[in-house]
Design a protein around this motif. Structure first.
Motif, PDB file in Angstrom:
ATOM      1  N   ASP A   1      14.737 -62.912  41.962  1.00 28.39           N
ATOM      2  CA  ASP A   1      13.754 -62.004  41.642  1.00 28.39           C
ATOM      3  C   ASP A   1      12.796 -61.576  42.533  1.00 28.39           C
ATOM      4  O   ASP A   1      12.414 -62.641  43.256  1.00 28.39           O
ATOM      5  CB  ASP A   1      13.083 -62.430  40.105  1.00 28.39           C
ATOM      6  N   VAL A   2      12.374 -60.535  42.525  1.00 29.18           N
ATOM      7  CA  VAL A   2      11.351 -60.028  43.374  1.00 29.18           C
ATOM      8  C   VAL A   2      10.300 -59.372  42.534  1.00 29.18           C
ATOM      9  O   VAL A   2      10.471 -58.629  41.757  1.00 29.18           O
ATOM     10  CB  VAL A   2      11.866 -59.117  44.465  1.00 29.18           C
ATOM     11  N   ARG A   3       8.953 -59.637  42.922  1.00 26.25           N
ATOM     12  CA  ARG A   3       7.826 -58.937  42.096  1.00 26.25           C
ATOM     13  C   ARG A   3       6.871 -58.245  42.864  1.00 26.25           C
ATOM     14  O   ARG A   3       6.640 -58.475  44.062  1.00 26.25           O
ATOM     15  CB  ARG A   3       7.112 -60.019  41.430  1.00 26.25           C
ATOM     16  N   CYS A   4       6.907 -56.840  42.529  1.00 28.93           N
ATOM     17  CA  CYS A   4       6.239 -55.709  43.220  1.00 28.93           C
ATOM     18  C   CYS A   4       4.912 -55.457  42.270  1.00 28.93           C
ATOM     19  O   CYS A   4       5.051 -55.353  41.273  1.00 28.93           O
ATOM     20  CB  CYS A   4       6.926 -54.598  43.403  1.00 28.93           C
ATOM     21  N   ASP A   5       3.707 -55.687  43.217  1.00 29.52           N
ATOM     22  CA  ASP A   5       2.629 -55.419  42.311  1.00 29.52           C
ATOM     23  C   ASP A   5       1.606 -54.176  43.081  1.00 29.52           C
ATOM     24  O   ASP A   5       2.014 -53.774  44.098  1.00 29.52           O
ATOM     25  CB  ASP A   5       1.773 -56.569  42.021  1.00 29.52           C
ATOM     26  N   GLY A   6       0.717 -53.731  42.444  1.00 31.32           N
ATOM     27  CA  GLY A   6      -0.183 -52.729  42.879  1.00 31.32           C
ATOM     28  C   GLY A   6       0.563 -51.367  42.670  1.00 31.32           C
ATOM     29  O   GLY A   6      -0.032 -50.293  43.148  1.00 31.32           O
ATOM     30  N   LEU A   7       1.330 -51.050  41.706  1.00 32.16           N
ATOM     31  CA  LEU A   7       1.948 -49.903  41.441  1.00 32.16           C
ATOM     32  C   LEU A   7       1.217 -49.206  40.441  1.00 32.16           C
ATOM     33  O   LEU A   7       0.798 -49.732  39.621  1.00 32.16           O
ATOM     34  CB  LEU A   7       3.437 -50.001  40.843  1.00 32.16           C
ATOM     35  N   LYS A   8       1.681 -47.816  40.395  1.00 31.58           N
ATOM     36  CA  LYS A   8       1.148 -47.144  39.195  1.00 31.58           C
ATOM     37  C   LYS A   8       2.111 -47.445  38.007  1.00 31.58           C
ATOM     38  O   LYS A   8       3.058 -47.817  38.076  1.00 31.58           O
ATOM     39  CB  LYS A   8       1.119 -45.505  39.616  1.00 31.58           C
ATOM     40  N   PRO A   9       1.102 -47.175  36.935  1.00 33.81           N
ATOM     41  CA  PRO A   9       2.236 -47.423  35.685  1.00 33.81           C
ATOM     42  C   PRO A   9       3.224 -46.561  35.586  1.00 33.81           C
ATOM     43  O   PRO A   9       3.246 -45.402  35.985  1.00 33.81           O
ATOM     44  CB  PRO A   9       1.183 -47.018  34.510  1.00 33.81           C
ATOM     45  N   ASP A  10       4.438 -47.303  35.267  1.00 30.45           N
ATOM     46  CA  ASP A  10       5.707 -46.460  35.029  1.00 30.45           C
ATOM     47  C   ASP A  10       6.395 -46.120  36.200  1.00 30.45           C
ATOM     48  O   ASP A  10       6.890 -44.928  36.465  1.00 30.45           O
ATOM     49  CB  ASP A  10       5.817 -45.351  33.965  1.00 30.45           C
ATOM     50  N   THR A  11       5.971 -46.562  37.334  1.00 34.98           N
ATOM     51  CA  THR A  11       6.342 -46.134  38.785  1.00 34.98           C
ATOM     52  C   THR A  11       7.431 -47.223  39.363  1.00 34.98           C
ATOM     53  O   THR A  11       6.987 -48.419  39.335  1.00 34.98           O
ATOM     54  CB  THR A  11       5.130 -46.112  39.579  1.00 34.98           C
ATOM     55  N   LYS A  12       8.464 -46.665  39.774  1.00 32.81           N
ATOM     56  CA  LYS A  12       9.531 -47.656  40.377  1.00 32.81           C
ATOM     57  C   LYS A  12       9.636 -47.058  41.760  1.00 32.81           C
ATOM     58  O   LYS A  12       9.454 -45.898  42.107  1.00 32.81           O
ATOM     59  CB  LYS A  12      10.900 -47.375  39.543  1.00 32.81           C
ATOM     60  N   VAL A  13       9.716 -48.064  42.753  1.00 29.24           N
ATOM     61  CA  VAL A  13       9.974 -48.080  44.099  1.00 29.24           C
ATOM     62  C   VAL A  13      11.345 -48.429  44.824  1.00 29.24           C
ATOM     63  O   VAL A  13      11.945 -49.202  44.112  1.00 29.24           O
ATOM     64  CB  VAL A  13       8.741 -48.770  44.916  1.00 29.24           C
ATOM     65  N   PRO A  14      11.658 -47.764  45.696  1.00 29.57           N
ATOM     66  CA  PRO A  14      13.135 -48.087  46.082  1.00 29.57           C
ATOM     67  C   PRO A  14      12.963 -49.426  47.137  1.00 29.57           C
ATOM     68  O   PRO A  14      12.619 -49.572  48.258  1.00 29.57           O
ATOM     69  CB  PRO A  14      13.321 -47.020  47.139  1.00 29.57           C
ATOM     70  N   VAL A  15      12.985 -50.559  46.289  1.00 33.25           N
ATOM     71  CA  VAL A  15      13.187 -51.894  46.958  1.00 33.25           C
ATOM     72  C   VAL A  15      14.495 -52.388  47.323  1.00 33.25           C
ATOM     73  O   VAL A  15      15.324 -51.983  46.560  1.00 33.25           O
ATOM     74  CB  VAL A  15      12.647 -52.986  46.026  1.00 33.25           C
ATOM     75  N   LYS A  16      14.528 -52.459  48.901  1.00 37.88           N
ATOM     76  CA  LYS A  16      15.761 -52.951  49.264  1.00 37.88           C
ATOM     77  C   LYS A  16      15.793 -54.311  49.951  1.00 37.88           C
ATOM     78  O   LYS A  16      14.869 -54.862  50.152  1.00 37.88           O
ATOM     79  CB  LYS A  16      16.374 -51.885  50.392  1.00 37.88           C
ATOM     80  N   VAL A  17      16.919 -54.992  50.304  1.00 32.44           N
ATOM     81  CA  VAL A  17      17.143 -56.263  50.868  1.00 32.44           C
ATOM     82  C   VAL A  17      18.099 -56.214  51.863  1.00 32.44           C
ATOM     83  O   VAL A  17      19.391 -55.427  51.792  1.00 32.44           O
ATOM     84  CB  VAL A  17      17.133 -57.245  49.658  1.00 32.44           C
ATOM     85  N   TYR A  18      17.870 -57.061  52.965  1.00 28.60           N
ATOM     86  CA  TYR A  18      19.060 -57.582  53.828  1.00 28.60           C
ATOM     87  C   TYR A  18      18.948 -58.822  53.812  1.00 28.60           C
ATOM     88  O   TYR A  18      18.134 -59.549  53.630  1.00 28.60           O
ATOM     89  CB  TYR A  18      19.193 -56.393  55.026  1.00 28.60           C
ATOM     90  N   PHE A  19      19.914 -59.327  54.870  1.00 26.82           N
ATOM     91  CA  PHE A  19      19.997 -60.812  54.817  1.00 26.82           C
ATOM     92  C   PHE A  19      20.021 -61.191  56.180  1.00 26.82           C
ATOM     93  O   PHE A  19      20.574 -60.363  57.142  1.00 26.82           O
ATOM     94  CB  PHE A  19      21.254 -61.496  54.235  1.00 26.82           C
ATOM     95  N   GLU A  20      19.509 -62.470  56.630  1.00 26.90           N
ATOM     96  CA  GLU A  20      19.849 -62.937  57.868  1.00 26.90           C
ATOM     97  C   GLU A  20      20.429 -64.500  58.009  1.00 26.90           C
ATOM     98  O   GLU A  20      20.041 -65.194  56.930  1.00 26.90           O
ATOM     99  CB  GLU A  20      18.263 -63.273  58.454  1.00 26.90           C
ATOM    100  N   GLY A  21      21.169 -64.670  58.809  1.00 21.87           N
ATOM    101  CA  GLY A  21      21.930 -65.940  58.807  1.00 21.87           C
ATOM    102  C   GLY A  21      23.075 -66.121  59.728  1.00 21.87           C
ATOM    103  O   GLY A  21      23.081 -65.183  60.503  1.00 21.87           O
ATOM    104  N   ASN A  22      23.812 -66.957  59.805  1.00 26.41           N
ATOM    105  CA  ASN A  22      24.696 -67.368  60.906  1.00 26.41           C
ATOM    106  C   ASN A  22      26.083 -66.411  60.436  1.00 26.41           C
ATOM    107  O   ASN A  22      26.983 -67.070  59.839  1.00 26.41           O
ATOM    108  CB  ASN A  22      24.986 -68.612  61.096  1.00 26.41           C
ATOM    109  N   SER A  23      26.040 -65.128  60.636  1.00 24.72           N
ATOM    110  CA  SER A  23      27.024 -64.248  59.878  1.00 24.72           C
ATOM    111  C   SER A  23      27.972 -63.534  61.245  1.00 24.72           C
ATOM    112  O   SER A  23      27.364 -63.178  62.199  1.00 24.72           O
ATOM    113  CB  SER A  23      26.616 -63.134  59.253  1.00 24.72           C
ATOM    114  N   GLN A  24      29.245 -63.598  61.014  1.00 19.26           N
ATOM    115  CA  GLN A  24      29.929 -62.870  62.071  1.00 19.26           C
ATOM    116  C   GLN A  24      30.194 -61.407  61.391  1.00 19.26           C
ATOM    117  O   GLN A  24      30.645 -60.771  62.345  1.00 19.26           O
ATOM    118  CB  GLN A  24      31.290 -63.637  61.976  1.00 19.26           C
ATOM    119  N   ALA A  25      29.974 -61.037  60.326  1.00 19.29           N
ATOM    120  CA  ALA A  25      30.245 -59.869  59.758  1.00 19.29           C
ATOM    121  C   ALA A  25      29.489 -59.741  58.256  1.00 19.29           C
ATOM    122  O   ALA A  25      29.136 -60.509  57.780  1.00 19.29           O
ATOM    123  CB  ALA A  25      31.646 -59.517  59.693  1.00 19.29           C
ATOM    124  N   ASP A  26      29.100 -58.307  57.955  1.00 20.53           N
ATOM    125  CA  ASP A  26      28.431 -58.100  56.682  1.00 20.53           C
ATOM    126  C   ASP A  26      29.448 -58.884  55.580  1.00 20.53           C
ATOM    127  O   ASP A  26      30.780 -58.828  55.747  1.00 20.53           O
ATOM    128  CB  ASP A  26      28.379 -56.681  56.242  1.00 20.53           C
TER     129      ASP A  26
END
Length: 252
Positions: A145-170
């Protein structure tokens, strides 16, 4: 060579960021800039040289607001300053003056997002080589889970994620300490989201987190995925099959 110096005279104090001044409003700085010769914008203080020809006098100036902190407030900014454009070794100069103030109203930026809870430990369990070879290994679900604060009430933001590690491909994570005694070989860890998307290991392929719920401290977004052992080619040998990765939030 012809040199031009550009400086700003203002009561605003320089910030710790280069060419950015403090505004007195939390999380907001300001830069004073001039576009020259229709090519490049220079922010003060600065100087530049030119071997041939003259610098065209600037036709307008740019006042650029810069986010300088996690929390961004609203308020009134005194915009009293002189921007000085001076050609060295000549009597050519230009002074642009500003008198007044700017009201900065934050209805776009929010404080930020951060991970909730401890690191996730995905228990892969013991698997047989035969099950890995024939693809019958069960997927192990996990989420965070990720918590986002400081938003206006009933506002949703486009929170995205990517990863870092010893990867040979997605979607494919290499085992830690490959080649060392007691570590499995010919095996990797396949990682997909609950929508079947291979986990990306580059910011350009970030995937969205799902809004989950509202709490007093902010909005909760959740990532759900699964992991399983898969063959990577070559002989599969038994041993430890550990790996680690980090997630990076991409928002605002």
């Amino acid at each position: 060579m012809t040199y031009v110096n550009i400086t700003t005279t203002t009561s605003l104090k320089p910030s710790t960021l280069p060419k950015v001044y403090e505004t007195g409003i939390k999380g907001v700085g300001v830069k004073f800039c001039l576009p020259l010769n229709g090519e490049t914008t220079y922010c003060t203080p600065t100087s530049m040289g030119k071997y041939y020809g003259d610098f065209d006098a600037p036709q307008f100036m740019e006042v650029v607001f810069v986010r300088t902190g996690r929390d961004v407030a609203s308020g009134n900014i005194p915009m009293v300053f002189n921007m000085n454009w001076v050609v060295q070794d000549s009597n050519i100069s230009l002074v642009a003056r500003s008198q007044g103030a700017t009201e900065f109203v934050n209805d776009v930026f929010f404080a930020g997002c951060e991970s909730v809870g401890a690191a996730v430990n995905v228990q892969m369990g013991k698997q047989t080589i035969q099950h890995i070879k024939n693809g019958s290994v069960k997927e192990v679900p996990f989420n965070f889970d990720v918590r986002c604060d400081g938003l206006k009430p009933d506002t949703k933001v486009p929170v995205k994620v990517y990863f870092e590690g010893n990867s040979q491909a997605d979607g494919m994570l290499k085992l830690a300490n490959l080649g060392q005694a007691g570590v499995a070989s010919g095996v990797g860890i396949s990682l997909v989201s609950d929508k079947g998307v291979k986990l990306p290991f580059a910011i350009s392929r970030s995937i969205a987190l799902d809004w989950n719920r509202e709490i007093a401290e902010g909005s909760i977004y959740r990532f759900s995925g699964s992991a399983k052992y898969v063959p990577t080619g070559g002989e599969i040998k038994p041993g430890k099959g550990d790996a680690t990765m980090s997630f990076v939030l991409n928002y605002n």
